[in-house]
Design an enzyme around this catalytic site. Sequence first.
Site, PDB file in Angstrom:
ATOM      1  N   ASP A   1       0.857  -1.190   0.000  1.00  0.00           N
ATOM      2  CA  ASP A   1       0.000   0.000   0.000  1.00  0.00           C
ATOM      3  C   ASP A   1       0.892   1.240   0.000  1.00  0.00           C
ATOM      4  O   ASP A   1       1.680   1.448   0.920  1.00  0.00           O
ATOM      5  CB  ASP A   1      -0.906   0.008   1.227  1.00  0.00           C
ATOM      6  CG  ASP A   1      -1.790   1.252   1.274  1.00  0.00           C
ATOM      7  OD1 ASP A   1      -2.629   1.414   0.384  1.00  0.00           O
ATOM      8  OD2 ASP A   1      -1.614   2.060   2.218  1.00  0.00           O
TER       9      ASP A   1
ATOM     10  N   ASP B   1      -3.442   1.599   6.605  1.00  0.00           N
ATOM     11  CA  ASP B   1      -2.477   1.229   5.568  1.00  0.00           C
ATOM     12  C   ASP B   1      -2.189  -0.272   5.586  1.00  0.00           C
ATOM     13  O   ASP B   1      -2.116  -0.906   4.526  1.00  0.00           O
ATOM     14  CB  ASP B   1      -1.184   2.022   5.762  1.00  0.00           C
ATOM     15  CG  ASP B   1      -1.426   3.519   5.747  1.00  0.00           C
ATOM     16  OD1 ASP B   1      -2.310   3.962   4.993  1.00  0.00           O
ATOM     17  OD2 ASP B   1      -0.741   4.252   6.488  1.00  0.00           O
TER      18      ASP B   1
ATOM     19  N   GLU C   1      -1.602  -1.199  -6.071  1.00  0.00           N
ATOM     20  CA  GLU C   1      -2.833  -0.595  -6.582  1.00  0.00           C
ATOM     21  C   GLU C   1      -2.546   0.210  -7.847  1.00  0.00           C
ATOM     22  O   GLU C   1      -1.468   0.782  -8.005  1.00  0.00           O
ATOM     23  CB  GLU C   1      -3.456   0.320  -5.528  1.00  0.00           C
ATOM     24  CG  GLU C   1      -4.078  -0.411  -4.368  1.00  0.00           C
ATOM     25  CD  GLU C   1      -4.716   0.544  -3.381  1.00  0.00           C
ATOM     26  OE1 GLU C   1      -5.960   0.551  -3.274  1.00  0.00           O
ATOM     27  OE2 GLU C   1      -3.977   1.276  -2.715  1.00  0.00           O
TER      28      GLU C   1
END
Length: 293
Positions: A68, A236, A154
Amino acid sequence: MDVDNNRIYVQGVGWVDAVIHRKPVGKLKNITVTVTSSGAGYASCLFDDGAELPAPFVPDKPKVLGIDLNLECLAVCSDGTEYENPRTLRHYGKRLKCKQKLLAKKSKGSENWKKLKIEIAALHEKIANIRKDAIHKMTRSIVCDSQADAIVIEDLSVSGMMRNHKLAKHIQDASFSEIRRQLGYKCLWYGKTLMTADRFFASSRTCSICGWHNEGLTLRDREWECPVCHTRHDRDWNAALNLESFGLKALARDAGEVKPPEMPNVDDRAAMHLRSKASVNEEKCPGILHGSL
């Protein structure tokens, strides 16, 4: 290149003294010489060692690492590892602003103006080098030291995030696009698989234990508690665990087929059921997302 005498032959210039950082291996193909605005010169030497890139391989029980990216820490991994954000603009922003104000008061083209221009260019170069050094060390550690077979990140819309004028400077300083680029080619070098979750994948809003979806989560909420399983989540780390689960499901669905880093996008929205508050009240059973805390 003369390694023993620390010099490089440049066509049209001759032999030039140089600091050779590491001993080259293979046949020299070409040399690219670059001179920065501060006057520093760099020679990038391309060598062909003849070795082929290892083919990506995913074992039957792969180790998947979810990452992340954020502004508090540069990256938080699903195994609990955190990488500090150097925040170079915050540390050197005042000094840079002061020098730019002094430059505006100088007569353009004067000797003092030229000296200050070189000082500003050198400071910009220092900021960029600190940022690059932190990202290179982080990506190298993620790809090599983590022993992961597949890495999941991501698909962030950096251009859309830059529209937030309060965070645009910090997002630009974090260099999310550069992190993804380095992870891409380093995974190719070491035979790892890089996957990207769909940008609409709710990694931070989803409970990594039961799969409950937190609709009211905002950027200010760094921690939150799931009302179903009562797990206290760090925003996170919870996102990293969800990305790890995403990668495990994607690899299982593809039956071990490895996706190249150029086309790693996997849209898992159809296979994933994010339950609303209404469904939680009707049925309090675990969802399909699983992770370990």
